[in-house]
Design a protein around this motif. Structure first.
Motif, mmCIF file in Angstrom:
data_model
loop_
_atom_site.group_PDB
_atom_site.id
_atom_site.type_symbol
_atom_site.label_atom_id
_atom_site.label_comp_id
_atom_site.label_asym_id
_atom_site.label_seq_id
_atom_site.Cartn_x
_atom_site.Cartn_y
_atom_site.Cartn_z
ATOM 1 N N ALA A 1 0.784 13.760 -7.653
ATOM 2 C CA ALA A 1 0.742 15.176 -7.382
ATOM 3 C C ALA A 1 2.001 15.914 -7.395
ATOM 4 C CB ALA A 1 0.638 15.009 -5.794
ATOM 5 N N GLU A 2 3.212 15.242 -7.263
ATOM 6 C CA GLU A 2 4.566 15.677 -7.415
ATOM 7 C C GLU A 2 4.591 16.367 -8.881
ATOM 8 O OE1 GLU A 2 9.374 14.703 -6.547
ATOM 9 O OE2 GLU A 2 7.827 13.064 -6.970
ATOM 10 N N PHE A 3 4.463 15.412 -10.007
ATOM 11 C CA PHE A 3 4.571 15.709 -11.131
ATOM 12 C C PHE A 3 3.381 16.600 -11.789
ATOM 13 C CE2 PHE A 3 7.258 11.498 -11.148
ATOM 14 C CZ PHE A 3 8.239 12.168 -10.834
ATOM 15 N N GLU A 4 2.504 17.081 -11.056
ATOM 16 C CA GLU A 4 1.219 17.606 -11.415
ATOM 17 C C GLU A 4 0.763 17.186 -12.504
ATOM 18 O OE1 GLU A 4 3.400 21.565 -11.875
ATOM 19 O OE2 GLU A 4 2.389 22.307 -10.021
ATOM 20 N N HIS A 5 0.213 15.916 -12.626
ATOM 21 C CA HIS A 5 -0.373 15.158 -13.632
ATOM 22 C C HIS A 5 -1.812 15.380 -13.682
ATOM 23 C CE1 HIS A 5 2.729 11.508 -13.558
ATOM 24 N NE2 HIS A 5 3.328 12.686 -14.404
ATOM 25 N N ILE A 6 -2.477 15.382 -12.541
ATOM 26 C CA ILE A 6 -3.587 16.006 -12.586
ATOM 27 C C ILE A 6 -4.060 17.437 -13.436
ATOM 28 C CG2 ILE A 6 -6.036 16.557 -11.347
ATOM 29 C CD1 ILE A 6 -4.967 13.486 -11.258
ATOM 30 N N GLU B 1 1.424 7.201 -16.371
ATOM 31 C CA GLU B 1 1.185 6.282 -15.172
ATOM 32 C C GLU B 1 2.504 5.503 -14.800
ATOM 33 O OE1 GLU B 1 -1.330 5.453 -13.354
ATOM 34 O OE2 GLU B 1 -2.530 7.140 -14.275
ATOM 35 N N LEU B 2 3.349 5.379 -16.059
ATOM 36 C CA LEU B 2 4.412 4.593 -15.940
ATOM 37 C C LEU B 2 5.338 5.601 -15.115
ATOM 38 C CD1 LEU B 2 5.029 3.027 -19.217
ATOM 39 C CD2 LEU B 2 4.703 1.640 -17.335
ATOM 40 N N GLU B 3 5.357 6.802 -15.341
ATOM 41 C CA GLU B 3 6.186 7.757 -14.900
ATOM 42 C C GLU B 3 6.029 7.757 -13.198
ATOM 43 O OE1 GLU B 3 7.762 12.446 -15.441
ATOM 44 O OE2 GLU B 3 5.583 11.968 -15.483
ATOM 45 N N ALA B 4 4.804 7.581 -12.880
ATOM 46 C CA ALA B 4 4.259 7.509 -11.581
ATOM 47 C C ALA B 4 4.574 6.126 -10.720
ATOM 48 C CB ALA B 4 2.750 7.895 -11.364
ATOM 49 N N ASP B 5 4.783 5.178 -11.727
ATOM 50 C CA ASP B 5 5.264 3.785 -11.075
ATOM 51 C C ASP B 5 6.633 4.058 -10.748
ATOM 52 O OD1 ASP B 5 2.728 2.551 -11.287
ATOM 53 O OD2 ASP B 5 3.135 1.399 -13.126
ATOM 54 N N SER B 6 7.337 4.275 -11.966
ATOM 55 C CA SER B 6 8.759 4.556 -11.583
ATOM 56 C C SER B 6 9.106 5.161 -10.429
ATOM 57 C CB SER B 6 9.389 4.989 -12.946
ATOM 58 O OG SER B 6 9.199 4.243 -13.891
ATOM 59 N N ARG B 7 8.366 6.304 -10.277
ATOM 60 C CA ARG B 7 8.869 7.156 -9.167
ATOM 61 C C ARG B 7 8.626 6.504 -7.797
ATOM 62 N NH1 ARG B 7 11.910 10.612 -6.362
ATOM 63 N NH2 ARG B 7 10.815 12.330 -5.342
ATOM 64 N N ALA B 8 7.107 6.021 -7.927
ATOM 65 C CA ALA B 8 6.724 5.256 -6.668
ATOM 66 C C ALA B 8 7.898 4.116 -6.137
ATOM 67 C CB ALA B 8 5.437 4.647 -6.703
ATOM 68 N N MET C 1 0.684 -1.230 0.200
ATOM 69 C CA MET C 1 0.056 -0.162 -0.153
ATOM 70 C C MET C 1 1.015 1.499 0.078
ATOM 71 S SD MET C 1 -3.176 -0.118 -0.547
ATOM 72 C CE MET C 1 -3.314 1.419 -0.358
ATOM 73 N N ASN C 2 2.132 1.114 0.497
ATOM 74 C CA ASN C 2 2.890 2.141 0.538
ATOM 75 C C ASN C 2 3.353 2.536 -0.855
ATOM 76 O OD1 ASN C 2 4.982 3.231 3.482
ATOM 77 N ND2 ASN C 2 2.751 2.766 3.289
ATOM 78 N N PHE C 3 3.557 1.377 -1.694
ATOM 79 C CA PHE C 3 4.060 1.500 -3.020
ATOM 80 C C PHE C 3 2.760 2.178 -3.717
ATOM 81 C CE2 PHE C 3 2.953 -0.576 -7.266
ATOM 82 C CZ PHE C 3 3.935 0.192 -7.898
ATOM 83 N N ILE C 4 1.479 1.940 -3.550
ATOM 84 C CA ILE C 4 0.450 2.409 -4.166
ATOM 85 C C ILE C 4 0.128 3.804 -3.942
ATOM 86 C CG2 ILE C 4 -2.135 2.409 -4.462
ATOM 87 C CD1 ILE C 4 -1.650 -0.741 -4.282
ATOM 88 N N LEU C 5 0.258 4.319 -2.723
ATOM 89 C CA LEU C 5 0.240 5.716 -2.113
ATOM 90 C C LEU C 5 1.345 6.569 -2.714
ATOM 91 C CD1 LEU C 5 -0.537 4.924 1.607
ATOM 92 C CD2 LEU C 5 -2.084 6.114 0.004
ATOM 93 N N PHE C 6 2.591 5.816 -2.815
ATOM 94 C CA PHE C 6 3.553 6.884 -3.455
ATOM 95 C C PHE C 6 3.204 6.919 -4.987
ATOM 96 C CE2 PHE C 6 7.184 5.367 -0.492
ATOM 97 C CZ PHE C 6 7.324 6.648 0.043
#
Length: 311
Positions: A180-185, A202-209, A169-174
């Protein structure tokens, strides 16, 4: 003897409520500076919305972050993920590791618990049912984190799975924090992004997480497995690898994770992946061909995922 772990502060409908505060406590301890910075810059809200509804996953019960930087997590999904990780943990230890030791004439640390394997498989069926139909978790019958016997095999796996679940769940929260960090929304609202651009986000968010999770870990092995659980759990929601219009296909997300994790050839990550694919194959009757000559779980996984891509 079974005992309850529930306290007055554990609010919710499902037994997963007893781990609610564990999720945020571990997250804050490992990334306090980043979270404070994002909150200071109004990218991330201080509030995580924990939502309890009698709703299945298909009724919007998966994690997401909204335009105000509020992360939403839902008890149905949390229950689903805990059971998936518990299933993988028990089946890996009881149905893979112990038989493998016996096959190699090595005395296992404990005897195989066939009854627990059967009960876990039933619990897994309950988790899959939550995708389309909500029903209450039977805490008297099924393993769960709220009511169990610490001295039993079941209790042994529950307490250790709690750690794996919190890390997943920490991975999913990250992943949501990375949005948020990359201002995707904001980018989605301002620009007209095509499907490929959305998938890249989504891949960018996965990699960062993944990188955030692996930056601060207590056990690299545990964190690696948690990432696989967090991503591969999606499999049981559909009969193919497609991520739809906005998300990359599951095999692409898994391969991206594997490139970053870089697990050793004998890592349990590969056995977990094989278990995921085999259970998914059984669920949807894909009838994948299993060659008995594989010399590693890694080779086995890639043969199975190659067949899965052809669906």
């Amino acid at each position: 003897m079974k005992e309850s772990m529930k306290k007055e502060t554990h609010v919710g409908l499902q037994p997963i409520r007893v781990l609610k505060h564990n999720l945020t406590a571990r997250l804050e301890n490992r990334s306090k500076d980043l979270i404070k910075l994002l909150q200071h810059n109004s990218k991330l809200n201080k509030y995580i919305s924990y939502e309890s509804f009698d709703e299945p996953l298909i009724n919007g019960q998966k994690p997401y972050i909204d335009k105000d930087g509020i992360i939403h997590i839902h008890e149905t999904f949390l229950s689903y993920l805990w059971i998936i990780s518990f299933t993988m943990f028990v089946l890996y230890e009881e149905a893979v590791a112990i038989p493998d030791l016996i096959k190699r004439n090595i005395q296992p640390p404990k005897s195989q618990n066939v009854e627990l394997i059967k009960l876990t498989e039933e619990l897994f069926d309950y988790a899959k049912s939550l995708v389309r139909v909500f029903s209450k978790w039977d805490t008297e019958y099924f393993p769960n984190p709220e009511f169990f016997d610490r001295s039993s095999d079941e209790g042994f796996y529950i307490e250790r799975n709690n750690d794996l679940y919190v890390e997943a769940m920490n991975f999913i929260l990250f992943h949501e924090i990375a949005h948020a960090e990359f201002e995707h929304i904001k980018k989605k609202n301002v620009k007209r992004l095509n499907n490929e651009e959305l998938k890249e986000m989504e891949l960018e968010a996965d990699s960062r997480a993944i990188n955030l999770l692996l930056k601060e870990y207590r056990s690299k092995n545990l964190s690696d497995l948690s990432i696989i659980v967090g991503l591969a759990s999606i499999l049981f929601c559909g009969q193919n690898l497609s991520g739809g219009n906005k998300h990359p296909d599951i095999d692409i997300r898994l391969e991206n994770a594997l490139q970053i994790i870089n697990p050793a050839d004998d890592s349990p990550v590969w056995a977990f992946l094989v278990l995921f694919i085999k259970l998914w194959d059984k669920q949807f009757s894909h009838n994948f061909i299993e060659n008995s000559e594989y010399d590693s779980f890694k080779a086995f996984y890639y043969e199975l995922i190659t067949q899965a891509k052809k669906l």
